[in-house]
Design a protein around this motif. Structure first.
Motif, short mmCIF file in Angstrom:
data_model
loop_
_atom_site.label_atom_id
_atom_site.label_comp_id
_atom_site.label_asym_id
_atom_site.label_seq_id
_atom_site.Cartn_x
_atom_site.Cartn_y
_atom_site.Cartn_z
N ALA A 1 -3.28 -3.23 15.60
CA ALA A 1 -2.88 -2.09 14.64
C ALA A 1 -1.85 -2.44 14.09
O ALA A 1 -0.74 -2.98 14.51
CB ALA A 1 -2.48 -0.89 15.81
N GLY A 2 -1.43 -1.86 12.84
CA GLY A 2 -0.17 -1.68 11.99
C GLY A 2 0.71 -0.59 12.67
O GLY A 2 0.51 0.18 13.31
N ALA A 3 1.61 -0.47 11.63
CA ALA A 3 2.77 0.40 12.27
C ALA A 3 2.05 1.87 12.14
O ALA A 3 2.60 2.73 12.86
CB ALA A 3 4.05 0.51 11.35
N LEU B 1 0.97 -1.28 -0.16
CA LEU B 1 -0.02 0.15 -0.01
C LEU B 1 0.91 1.42 0.02
O LEU B 1 1.99 1.13 0.37
CB LEU B 1 -0.91 -0.08 1.18
CG LEU B 1 -2.10 -1.02 1.37
CD1 LEU B 1 -2.50 -1.19 2.70
CD2 LEU B 1 -3.11 -0.91 0.31
N PRO B 2 0.30 2.47 -0.29
CA PRO B 2 1.12 3.83 -0.18
C PRO B 2 1.79 3.89 1.03
O PRO B 2 1.07 3.45 2.25
CB PRO B 2 0.07 4.72 -0.65
CG PRO B 2 -0.97 4.03 -1.40
CD PRO B 2 -1.13 2.72 -0.85
N ASP B 3 3.04 4.65 0.92
CA ASP B 3 3.70 4.44 2.28
C ASP B 3 2.84 5.34 3.40
O ASP B 3 2.11 6.39 3.15
CB ASP B 3 5.02 5.39 2.14
CG ASP B 3 6.04 4.78 1.47
OD1 ASP B 3 5.84 3.37 1.21
OD2 ASP B 3 7.03 5.34 0.97
N GLY B 4 2.88 4.89 4.63
CA GLY B 4 2.11 5.71 5.51
C GLY B 4 0.56 5.35 5.87
O GLY B 4 0.05 5.80 6.54
N THR B 5 0.21 4.56 4.89
CA THR B 5 -1.30 3.88 4.99
C THR B 5 -1.39 3.21 6.39
O THR B 5 -1.00 2.33 6.73
CB THR B 5 -1.63 2.95 3.76
OG1 THR B 5 -1.48 3.64 2.83
CG2 THR B 5 -3.15 2.57 4.21
N PRO B 6 -2.68 3.84 7.21
CA PRO B 6 -2.86 3.22 8.49
C PRO B 6 -3.51 1.66 8.12
O PRO B 6 -4.60 1.72 7.18
CB PRO B 6 -3.96 4.25 9.02
CG PRO B 6 -4.45 4.88 8.09
CD PRO B 6 -3.29 4.93 6.91
N ALA C 1 -4.80 5.25 17.73
CA ALA C 1 -5.84 4.86 18.59
C ALA C 1 -6.99 5.09 18.16
O ALA C 1 -8.09 4.38 18.24
CB ALA C 1 -5.55 5.58 19.85
N SER C 2 -7.31 6.10 17.53
CA SER C 2 -8.56 6.47 17.09
C SER C 2 -9.11 5.62 15.78
O SER C 2 -10.17 4.96 15.50
CB SER C 2 -8.92 7.88 16.22
OG SER C 2 -8.00 8.10 15.35
N ASP C 3 -8.10 5.26 15.12
CA ASP C 3 -8.25 3.94 13.95
C ASP C 3 -8.76 2.78 14.73
O ASP C 3 -9.84 1.90 14.10
CB ASP C 3 -7.00 3.82 13.00
CG ASP C 3 -6.68 4.89 12.24
OD1 ASP C 3 -7.63 5.65 11.79
OD2 ASP C 3 -5.45 5.17 12.09
N LEU C 4 -8.18 2.17 15.67
CA LEU C 4 -8.43 1.14 16.43
C LEU C 4 -9.94 0.98 17.18
O LEU C 4 -10.76 0.17 16.90
CB LEU C 4 -7.52 0.90 17.62
CG LEU C 4 -6.37 0.40 17.19
CD1 LEU C 4 -5.23 0.11 18.41
CD2 LEU C 4 -6.43 -1.00 16.39
N ASP C 5 -10.09 2.40 17.58
CA ASP C 5 -11.66 2.69 18.30
C ASP C 5 -12.65 2.66 16.90
O ASP C 5 -13.75 1.86 17.24
CB ASP C 5 -11.79 4.20 18.82
CG ASP C 5 -11.12 4.10 20.06
OD1 ASP C 5 -10.67 3.11 20.75
OD2 ASP C 5 -10.82 5.30 20.39
N GLN C 6 -12.33 3.04 15.88
CA GLN C 6 -13.34 2.80 14.83
C GLN C 6 -13.53 1.62 14.36
O GLN C 6 -14.68 1.13 14.04
CB GLN C 6 -12.88 3.86 13.59
CG GLN C 6 -13.51 3.67 12.28
CD GLN C 6 -13.02 4.42 11.04
OE1 GLN C 6 -12.24 5.34 11.28
NE2 GLN C 6 -13.48 3.86 9.94
#
Length: 267
Positions: A132-134, A106-111, A138-143
């Protein structure tokens, strides 16, 4: 509400789509992708959501949920990478595929967030483990916990636990069905009609699980309450212990964990 794309509308993809709609997502906030035209028409007719090919669906979404077979990830990932919006979150329900492997395509930095679901999600009683990936916040995980909450429960674990999670909850329904099948067959062997044995076993398993969840008590304590000294339950449990059933279960789950790790290395 942002737009979410479900890439892959097999059993788990459709399960997630239906769960999100039941939980309050509007059909206009969802898009589904499948390479099969007939399947897209079926999903669109059943749920009223837009259906597209993988690339166009990805281009519309702020969150892209990848629900394809692990062996198909290598083919699908470039289509997603090509169309992904800047900053879009990628969620993978592909068993054994690490966040590192996804990030590399995926593009660099993609969550990226990795999820291990299980099949009781089909009745809104799933158990999902979220890692979680690199680049995931935390908000991504919550989502993602919220998304998976539409089909059951979800909890956050370090990714290094995912092979163990696969062995316990990912494969776990199969172990439960195996035990249920054995108990039903035993009931028939003891002279019960099969439909009677099935009703007795399935409600007993359902009720026992509910008792565990709602009381929060240790299973050992609940087991002891059923086991009178020198009674029928004690006689049955003695046979199980003599045949090392608990040790066999532990060894089986170790084998599942090891196979999950092996498949991850092969992917």
């Amino acid at each position: 509400m942002s737009t979410l794309a479900v890439i892959g509308t097999g059993v788990m993809g459709e399960t997630l789509l239906a769960g999100l709609l039941r939980s309050g997502w509007h059909p206009t906030d969802l898009v589904a992708a499948d390479r099969r035209e007939a399947r897209r028409q079926e999903i669109e007719g059943r749920y009223g959501v837009r259906t597209l090919d993988n690339g166009p669906a990805t281009a519309l979404a702020d969150t892209v949920v990848l629900v394809v077979k692990p062996q198909d990830v290598g083919e699908v990932l470039p289509e997603i990478a090509e169309s992904l919006r800047p900053g879009a979150l990628v969620v993978s329900l592909c068993a054994g595929v690490t966040t590192e492997k996804l990030e590399a395509g995926l593009p660099d930095g993609t969550p990226v967030v990795r999820v291990m679901p299980n099949t009781p999600a089909q009745v809104s009683e799933g158990m999902a483990a979220v890692s979680a990936g690199a680049h995931a916040s935390a908000s991504d995980l919550d989502q993602v916990v919220g998304v998976m909450g539409a089909v059951g429960r979800a909890l956050v674990v370090p990714e290094r636990y995912q092979d163990a999670v696969t062995a316990i909850s990912g494969s776990g329904p199969a172990y439960m069905f195996f035990v249920v099948e054995a108990m039903i067959d035993a009931g028939v062997q003891l002279g019960l009609p099969r439909d009677t044995a099935t009703a007795l076993v399935t409600q007993t398993v359902f009720g026992s699980a509910k008792l565990l969840v709602e009381t929060g008590e240790h299973p050992n304590l609940l087991r002891e309450r059923v086991t009178s000294p020198a009674g029928t339950t004690a006689a049955a449990l003695r046979h199980l212990e003599e045949r090392s059933v608990k040790a066999a279960f532990m060894a089986a789950m170790e084998a599942a964990r090891d196979r999950s790790a092996e498949l991850g290395r092969q992917g």
